[in-house]
Structures are given as C-alpha cells and as structure tokens.
Enzyme design. Structure first.
Site, PDB file in Angstrom:
ATOM      1  N   HIS A 100      51.463  56.758  65.043  1.00 11.52           N
ATOM      2  CA  HIS A 100      50.576  56.836  66.186  1.00 11.52           C
ATOM      3  C   HIS A 100      49.466  58.150  65.784  1.00 11.52           C
ATOM      4  CE1 HIS A 100      52.696  54.308  68.832  1.00 11.52           C
ATOM      5  NE2 HIS A 100      53.810  54.780  68.476  1.00 11.52           N
TER       6      HIS A 100
ATOM      7  N   TRP B 246      42.042  52.454  73.409  1.00 10.79           N
ATOM      8  CA  TRP B 246      43.379  52.424  72.754  1.00 10.79           C
ATOM      9  C   TRP B 246      44.075  51.122  73.295  1.00 10.79           C
ATOM     10  CZ3 TRP B 246      43.918  54.882  68.445  1.00 10.79           C
ATOM     11  CH2 TRP B 246      43.004  56.428  68.535  1.00 10.79           C
TER      12      TRP B 246
ATOM     13  N   ILE C 282      44.885  60.556  67.801  1.00  8.29           N
ATOM     14  CA  ILE C 282      46.431  60.243  68.449  1.00  8.29           C
ATOM     15  C   ILE C 282      46.150  59.067  69.222  1.00  8.29           C
ATOM     16  CG2 ILE C 282      48.392  61.150  69.398  1.00  8.29           C
ATOM     17  CD1 ILE C 282      47.053  64.066  68.786  1.00  8.29           C
ATOM     18  N   CYS C 283      47.225  58.066  68.987  1.00  7.96           N
ATOM     19  CA  CYS C 283      47.150  56.995  70.064  1.00  7.96           C
ATOM     20  C   CYS C 283      48.437  57.232  70.690  1.00  7.96           C
ATOM     21  CB  CYS C 283      46.991  55.507  69.455  1.00  7.96           C
ATOM     22  SG  CYS C 283      47.315  54.318  70.290  1.00  7.96           S
ATOM     23  N   ALA C 284      48.190  57.949  71.959  1.00  8.20           N
ATOM     24  CA  ALA C 284      49.299  58.090  72.895  1.00  8.20           C
ATOM     25  C   ALA C 284      48.725  57.772  74.435  1.00  8.20           C
ATOM     26  CB  ALA C 284      49.679  59.522  72.629  1.00  8.20           C
TER      27      ALA C 284
END
Length: 157
Positions: free
Chosen positions: A89, A150, A96-98
């Site tokens: 991620h 995202w 950051i893919c969160a």
C-alpha cells in the site's frame, strides 16, 4: 496553511504529545510550525519484516484540519536514516493507499492515530513488495496524494 481551527487543534495535539509522549516506536521529529510535522515510525517486535528499519511520515495540514485529513506521505530522510517502506500500500514516491487517509477519515482521529495505523499496517505485512502498477502510478501521480482517486480493497477478505 493551517489556520484558525486547524492551528487550535494542532496546538492541542502538540501539547498532549509533549505531556503524555507517543506510543512505543513513534517519535515526533519536527513540529516547528503548524503546517508540516514529521514523525518517525518503527515496527516493534522480532517477527516483523521491517525489524531495524525506520520510516518518516510527513503530515501537511490544510486550513480545514481536522475536518479534512492531512496530506500524509512516507519520505526518505537521511537525517533520520528513514526510508520509504516497501509495502503493498506504499508507492515508491511515498504515497499511501489507506482508507483512513481517504473515505474513512474522521475528525476524531489525530496525528498519533495516523501513526499508529501506519505502524499497524506495516506490522501486519508479511511480504515486501510495491503495489501493482507502482511505476505507472509514480510517473503520473499528482504531488498531493489526496488528489488521487484511490480504490480500497479489504485485505482481510
């Protein structure tokens, strides 16, 4: 630029960090202004694939913080011997893919909560690898990760 509500909230968070400290493995490195803060994160425990590594998490605050999430990225920082984590991620540019930094953001969250979430995300990882499409994303990504659309997948399914 953090102003008004954002500055008041950040001053409160800073005072709490100074009085109570931060959780183990998390250190506030810089909060010289109310616009950009830098934290270091280490993943604790002997079982982690990140043992001995240090990561720097940069948070940029806009005037609508905490209503809106800060801009959060991992950064490489030689001063603190920090690298961008290799994680499914975390893109090589530090984005950051969160979901906590997107559609699951809540104003009740704070800087330390973001750090704990990132620490937990790293601790649960079992394989060092970049996200699929890392090179393409990094080539075309906006400088601000909040401008990325995202797609969040539930890793537990």
């Amino acid at each position: 630029m953090a102003t008004g509500l954002a500055s008041k909230r950040l001053m409160k968070e800073l005072a709490e960090i100074k009085s109570k400290g931060t959780p183990p493995g998390i250190t506030l490195l810089s909060a010289e202004d109310m616009q950009v803060w830098l934290f270091s994160i280490q993943v604790l425990g002997d079982e982690t694939i990140y043992k001995g590594e240090t990561f720097a998490l940069k948070m940029k605050f806009g005037p609508r913080y905490p209503i809106e999430c800060p801009e959060v990225t991992f950064v490489a920082d030689q001063t603190y011997n920090a690298v961008i984590p290799i994680h499914p991620h975390c893109y090589s540019n530090g984005h950051i893919c969160a979901s906590i930094l997107g559609n699951e953001w809540s104003p009740v969250l704070n800087c330390v909560a973001i750090c704990i979430t990132m620490q937990s995300m790293l601790a649960s990882n079992k394989k060092k690898e970049r996200p699929q499409g890392n090179d393409r994303y990094v080539r075309n990504a906006p400088s601000n990760p909040k401008l990325t659309r995202w797609h969040y997948d539930d890793d537990t399914v």
